[in-house]
Structures are given as structure tokens and as C-alpha cells.
Design a protein around this motif. Structure first.
Motif, PDB file in Angstrom:
ATOM      1  N   PRO A 162       1.085  -0.936  11.129  1.00 23.72           N
ATOM      2  CA  PRO A 162       1.861  -0.694  10.049  1.00 23.72           C
ATOM      3  C   PRO A 162       3.280   0.118  10.603  1.00 23.72           C
ATOM      4  O   PRO A 162       2.994   0.996  11.565  1.00 23.72           O
ATOM      5  CB  PRO A 162       1.208   0.192   9.036  1.00 23.72           C
ATOM      6  CG  PRO A 162      -0.096  -0.217   9.113  1.00 23.72           C
ATOM      7  CD  PRO A 162      -0.240  -0.482  10.563  1.00 23.72           C
ATOM      8  N   THR A 172      -2.608  -6.287   3.606  1.00 20.24           N
ATOM      9  CA  THR A 172      -3.551  -5.796   2.876  1.00 20.24           C
ATOM     10  C   THR A 172      -2.870  -5.130   1.589  1.00 20.24           C
ATOM     11  O   THR A 172      -1.441  -4.825   1.940  1.00 20.24           O
ATOM     12  CB  THR A 172      -4.482  -4.657   3.432  1.00 20.24           C
ATOM     13  OG1 THR A 172      -3.779  -3.642   3.886  1.00 20.24           O
ATOM     14  CG2 THR A 172      -5.124  -5.400   4.666  1.00 20.24           C
ATOM     15  N   PRO A 173      -3.323  -4.461   0.671  1.00 20.55           N
ATOM     16  CA  PRO A 173      -2.491  -3.771  -0.220  1.00 20.55           C
ATOM     17  C   PRO A 173      -1.898  -2.501   0.257  1.00 20.55           C
ATOM     18  O   PRO A 173      -0.760  -2.244  -0.126  1.00 20.55           O
ATOM     19  CB  PRO A 173      -3.562  -3.553  -1.327  1.00 20.55           C
ATOM     20  CG  PRO A 173      -4.485  -4.572  -1.137  1.00 20.55           C
ATOM     21  CD  PRO A 173      -4.824  -4.924   0.319  1.00 20.55           C
ATOM     22  N   GLU A 174      -2.579  -2.007   1.151  1.00 23.92           N
ATOM     23  CA  GLU A 174      -1.886  -0.785   2.112  1.00 23.92           C
ATOM     24  C   GLU A 174      -0.768  -1.224   2.893  1.00 23.92           C
ATOM     25  O   GLU A 174      -0.338  -0.215   3.452  1.00 23.92           O
ATOM     26  CB  GLU A 174      -2.956   0.006   2.661  1.00 23.92           C
ATOM     27  CG  GLU A 174      -4.108   0.511   1.822  1.00 23.92           C
ATOM     28  CD  GLU A 174      -5.053  -0.606   1.300  1.00 23.92           C
ATOM     29  OE1 GLU A 174      -5.557  -0.651   0.117  1.00 23.92           O
ATOM     30  OE2 GLU A 174      -5.396  -1.540   2.133  1.00 23.92           O
ATOM     31  N   GLY A 175      -0.517  -2.281   3.092  1.00 26.09           N
ATOM     32  CA  GLY A 175       0.742  -2.799   4.175  1.00 26.09           C
ATOM     33  C   GLY A 175       0.183  -2.999   5.276  1.00 26.09           C
ATOM     34  O   GLY A 175       1.093  -3.157   6.408  1.00 26.09           O
ATOM     35  N   ALA A 176      -1.288  -2.931   5.717  1.00 30.69           N
ATOM     36  CA  ALA A 176      -1.645  -3.299   6.946  1.00 30.69           C
ATOM     37  C   ALA A 176      -1.765  -4.747   7.269  1.00 30.69           C
ATOM     38  O   ALA A 176      -1.943  -5.465   6.318  1.00 30.69           O
ATOM     39  CB  ALA A 176      -2.870  -2.456   7.426  1.00 30.69           C
ATOM     40  N   ASP A 209      -4.026  -7.816   7.520  1.00 29.29           N
ATOM     41  CA  ASP A 209      -5.256  -8.256   7.155  1.00 29.29           C
ATOM     42  C   ASP A 209      -5.836  -9.434   7.992  1.00 29.29           C
ATOM     43  O   ASP A 209      -5.246 -10.740   7.986  1.00 29.29           O
ATOM     44  CB  ASP A 209      -4.984  -9.028   5.794  1.00 29.29           C
ATOM     45  CG  ASP A 209      -6.313  -9.532   5.104  1.00 29.29           C
ATOM     46  OD1 ASP A 209      -7.463  -9.604   5.760  1.00 29.29           O
ATOM     47  OD2 ASP A 209      -6.217  -9.427   3.880  1.00 29.29           O
TER      48      ASP A 209
END
Length: 197
Positions: free
Chosen positions: A41, A59-63, A65
Motif C-alpha cells: 500500500p 482488499t477493503p483495507e487497500g492492500a 488482493d
């Protein structure tokens, strides 16, 4: 400095060989680890991947997937080539930095999964291939990594063939057996590497 390119098909045991070489004194430059770092990220690498593949690979966290991206690229050679065009130059630049930090007498082992695929053998003083049969690799991927047989076969098919890897090998470590059989083979190769450095 001796620059060694270490490669092997998915499930062949390359990570275990690199771990053993480090325990004997090798300096490891791990392309997979670096490939994760360059798309962490906030990096330009991740921004480029999102620009190419869309925000659905986050991913929802911004990493990144990785399983979602893997499902896209391992099913489509053009998409895999697009990803490689982003990630590989970043990995090469970071690898060069790490290599330059090693001492002049070091044995620097570059763990490069796609060495044969990308015709990288000329970049190294010698190429070490970890080899295992297709059946052994498939079993390991299903049993140890939780892949379905179809997923494992798709990952294997996206890589160079066994014959292509062996064609670029200067040294080969056979790894169809248990871990206790691997260690003495790796130690013998380490002694040979030290003699060449």
C-alpha cells in the motif's frame, strides 16, 4: 562475489533450499518478497497495478488482493504479461540495490521463480535449479498450500516447463523426497558455491 540464480517450479521446494543456503551463509535476494514489497500500500507499484487491473484487485483495507489478482493473471497469459511488465522492472531495481550491499566475497543467491520464463540466466554467474516431478509438486500444492488440483495445475502451466528450467541449469538439486534427504544435497551445493566464489 558469486551471483547465483535460484529457480524451480512452484512446489519444487525452492524456498526450503534458499532457507538452507542462508543458514550456511548465503546472502538471499528473494524476488517474491521484493515483488510483495513493490506493490505494498502506498507504493507506485500498487498504483500501477490498480490502474491496469482496476480497484477490484484491492482488499477493503487497500492492500493488493493477491488471490483475486492471481485468479485473473494465471488464467490469461496477456494479463500475466501486463502484470509482469509492471512488477519486474521494480523487482530488478530493488534486487540490484540489495546485491550491491553484499560484501565482495559473498555468495548472493537470487531466488527468482520466473528465471527461465524471462530468460534471466545470463544475469548470473550460475543457475541453480530445484527440481521435483510434476506429481510431487502437485501433491505439495494441494496438501501444503490448500490449492485444488485444477488451481495447482493452472499455476504450474503458467510457468516454464521442467525441461525449460533444466536447460538453463548449471547445478540441479533433486527434491522429490523428504526434507532429511534435501539438506545434504543443499550442503554439497553450498560447498561447491563457496569453492567458486
Amino acid at each position: 562475489m558469486l551471483k547465483v540464480g535460484l529457480t524451480g517450479g512452484i512446489g519444487a521446494g525452492k524456498s526450503e533450499v534458499s532457507r538452507l543456503l542462508v543458514s550456511y551463509g548465503a546472502v538471499l535476494v528473494d524476488s517474491d518478497k521484493i515483488a510483495r514489497e513493490v506493490v505494498a500500500p502506498g507504493t507506485p507499484g500498487l498504483a500501477a497495478v490498480v490502474a491496469e487491473f482496476g480497484p477490484g484487485v484491492l482488499t477493503p483495507e487497500g492492500a493488493l488482493d493477491r488471490p483475486k489478482l492471481g485468479a485473473i493473471v494465471f488464467a490469461d497469459t496477456d494479463r500475466l504479461a501486463a502484470l509482469n511488465a509492471i512488477v519486474h522492472p521494480l523487482v530488478r531495481a530493488r534486487s540490484a540495490e540489495l546485491e550491491s550491499a553484499a560484501g565482495p566475497d559473498a555468495v548472493v543467491v537470487h531466488d527468482v521463480p520466473l528465471l527461465a520464463e524471462n530468460a534471466l540466466a545470463p544475469l548470473y554467474d550460475l543457475v541453480l535449479v530445484v527440481d521435483a516431478s510434476t506429481e510431487t509438486r502437485l501433491d505439495r500444492l494441494v496438501r501444503m498450500r490448500g490449492m485444488t488440483p485444477d488451481e495447482a495445475r493452472a499455476r504450474m502451466a503458467a510457468q516454464a516447463t521442467r525441461e525449460q528450467r533444466l536447460a538453463v541449469a548449471d547445478l540441479v538439486i533433486e527434491n522429490d523426497g523428504p526434507l532429511e534427504e534435501l539438506e545434504p544435497r543443499v550442503r554439497a551445493v553450498w560447498e561447491e558455491l563457496r569453492n567458486r566464489s
